[in-house]
Design an enzyme around this catalytic site. Structure first.
Site, short mmCIF file in Angstrom:
data_model
loop_
_atom_site.label_atom_id
_atom_site.label_comp_id
_atom_site.label_asym_id
_atom_site.label_seq_id
_atom_site.Cartn_x
_atom_site.Cartn_y
_atom_site.Cartn_z
N HIS A 147 0.88 -1.18 0.00
CA HIS A 147 0.00 0.00 0.00
C HIS A 147 0.91 1.22 0.00
CE1 HIS A 147 -2.78 2.97 1.75
NE2 HIS A 147 -3.78 2.16 1.48
N ASP A 224 3.31 -4.16 8.14
CA ASP A 224 2.06 -3.42 7.97
C ASP A 224 0.92 -4.40 8.28
OD1 ASP A 224 -0.23 -2.21 7.13
OD2 ASP A 224 0.55 -1.55 5.19
N GLN A 227 -4.23 -5.01 7.23
CA GLN A 227 -5.23 -5.95 6.72
C GLN A 227 -5.15 -7.30 7.42
OE1 GLN A 227 -7.66 -5.19 4.70
NE2 GLN A 227 -6.96 -3.20 3.94
N CYS A 389 -4.71 2.25 -3.69
CA CYS A 389 -3.46 2.79 -3.13
C CYS A 389 -2.31 1.81 -3.33
CB CYS A 389 -3.60 3.14 -1.65
SG CYS A 389 -4.83 4.39 -1.32
C1 LIG Z 1 -2.30 -2.70 3.76
C2 LIG Z 1 -2.64 -1.30 4.16
N1 LIG Z 1 -1.68 -0.53 4.69
C3 LIG Z 1 -1.90 0.73 5.07
C4 LIG Z 1 -3.15 1.29 4.94
C5 LIG Z 1 -3.36 2.69 5.40
O1 LIG Z 1 -4.31 2.72 6.41
P1 LIG Z 1 -4.84 4.12 6.96
O2 LIG Z 1 -5.38 4.84 5.77
O3 LIG Z 1 -5.90 3.75 7.94
O4 LIG Z 1 -3.69 4.81 7.56
C6 LIG Z 1 -4.19 0.53 4.37
C7 LIG Z 1 -5.51 1.13 4.16
O5 LIG Z 1 -6.22 0.75 3.26
C8 LIG Z 1 -3.92 -0.79 3.99
O6 LIG Z 1 -4.87 -1.56 3.47
#
Ligand SMILES: Cc1ncc(COP(=O)(O)O)c(C=O)c1O
Length: 434
Positions: A147, A224, A227, A389
């Site tokens: 992401h 991260d 998910q 993203c």
């Molecule tokens: C794998 C992953 N990382 C990071 C994020 C970023 O999350 P946030 O927008 O809540 O900071 C997301 C959000 O869709 C995500 O799916």
């Protein structure tokens, strides 16, 4: 005679029963108050059970005060609730209280580490922060499926420090090339940042392989967990990662709250990112001394109600049981994947035969994903369309956009069937003939 299992009996494969899911749904006002809604966009943000906003409301009505400051009883009560929330969320991921830093979301948590490394690279934090100092010749490794939240902060850190950013590639069908760990992660690698679950494909990363390679070369691991924490049982100590970021709003909690897990000794050695009130011991006109973690990373008035809401969310998930949540979503995901694979002109995106959460991403031949999304919406089915993203991953997959259906514990088999029936009508509606 052998009896056929009743469809309302949970099996280890399904975790929850349809009847239980039906009862759970009653806890989600938005789901019960929106007739015809088939919500399959929990990968973007989840719906919230009533107990989450009741917890926030109760806090505002009974205990609202600034934490860690006032000498009055209300401030003590607010601080107790704030710290109890930390304990609950830390326990949920297998961490100790002082290893969980509140942030506004996962994006901020990942930026926190990147900026702390920047500060260390500029000489802040002294010898203790040496581990976080980067410069020319050092490498930061990510994966091609990240992401943007777990890519851009590292790109920027590389720009600021002169370090080099490299990555573990994915194949054109979306399989992470774990066998490239050996040659991409080298003695020069200082940070290995990777997602636990792909937000596009729902595929689960072999964390152990990444951690083993990082340990072999002395690199820090940043997971991260955006998910994974909402959908799988996650224990940071068992995973043995150094840091993990996640967001509350994807796991039944409120928006505006996320967290960074970090090993105690690392957090205490890392220079702060945001500075200001509430994170210091002594301040003179020239300099400041910082509190130990987690407070050294929590400058300014915090998101108190949101932490309490998130604690209610993890309490809810714990009561259901994360192993059962995971099994139910896997069941729904398998039903989606099998159903989508059987629809003419629909291509499931991502590698076959790998472990994944209850997410299915697909392309409908001849129809743009935005049109697919709008058509599905006209049938009450809410999905996400676009690049999610993750532009580099989409580029490698050879598409600019996809349609993603993502489930959670409150989704039913009927939700999946509604998606399948709507997808089956897409090409006919747009006049695309085989
Ligand atoms: C794998 C992953 N990382 C990071 C994020 C970023 O999350 P946030 O927008 O809540 O900071 C997301 C959000 O869709 C995500 O799916």
């Amino acid at each position: 005679m052998e009896s056929t299992p009743s469809p309302t009996v949970a099996t280890p494969e399904t975790g929850l029963t349809p009847a239980e899911v039906g009862r759970l749904r009653a806890d989600f006002p938005l789901l019960t108050q929106t007739p015809g809604l088939v919500y399959l966009d929990s990968g973007a943000t989840s719906q919230k059970p009533r107990c989450v906003f009741e917890a926030e409301q109760h806090y505002y009505e009974r205990a609202n005060a600034a934490v860690h400051r006032g000498a009055h009883s209300l401030a003590v009560e607010a601080t107790d609730q704030y710290e109890a929330a930390r304990t609950a969320v830390a326990r949920f991921i297998g961490a100790d209280d002082d290893e969980l830093v509140w942030t506004s979301n996962a994006t901020e948590a990942l930026n926190l580490i990147a900026y702390a490394c920047s500060n260390a690279s500029a000489g802040r934090g002294g010898e203790a922060a040496e581990r976080f100092r980067l410069g020319p010749g050092d490498e930061i490794v990510v994966t091609e499926q990240e992401h943007h939240a777990n890519l851009i902060p590292w790109q920027e850190l590389a720009f600021r420090t002169g370090a080099t950013l490299t990555y573990i590639p994915v194949t054109t069908d979306g399989a992470l090339q774990v066998d490239r760990l050996e040659d991409v992660v080298t003695e020069r690698t200082r940070i290995l940042a990777f997602t636990h679950v792909s937000n596009v494909l729902g595929t689960i990363t072999d964390v152990a392989a990444f951690v083993a390679r990082a340990r072999a070369v002395g690199a820090l691991t940043v997971l991260d967990g955006c998910q994974s924490v909402p959908h799988l049982p996650v224990d940071v100590k068992a995973l043995d990662v150094d840091f993990m970021a996640f967001s509350g709003h994807k796991m039944l909690g409120p928006t505006g709250i996320g967290a960074l897990y970090g090993r105690r000794e690392l957090l205490n050695a890392m220079p702060p990112f945001l500075t200001g009130g509430s994170m210091i011991t002594t301040v003179t006109m020239e300099r400041a001394e910082f509190l130990p973690a987690p407070n050294r990373f929590e400058a300014g008035t915090q998101r108190i109600a949101q932490t309490i809401g998130l604690a209610a969310a993890v309490g809810y998930l714990d009561e259901v049981g994360m192993d059962r949540v995971a099994a139910w979503e896997e069941h729904l995901g398998a039903r989606m994947a099998a159903g989508l694979a059987g629809i003419d002109g629909v291509r499931l995106i991502g590698p076959a035969g790998v472990e994944r959460i209850g997410t299915a991403t697909f392309a409908v031949e001849g129809v743009h994903p935005h049109d697919v999304g709008q058509f599905l919406d006209s049938r009450g089915v809410a999905v996400r369309v676009g690049h999610h993203c993750a532009q580099p991953l989409h580029r490698t997959l050879g598409v600019t956009a996809t349609t993603r259906a993502s489930t959670y514990l409150y989704n039913t088999e009927d939700d999946v069937d509604a998606l399948l029936s709507a997808v089956a009508d897409v090409r006919g509606f747009f006049g695309v003939t085989p």
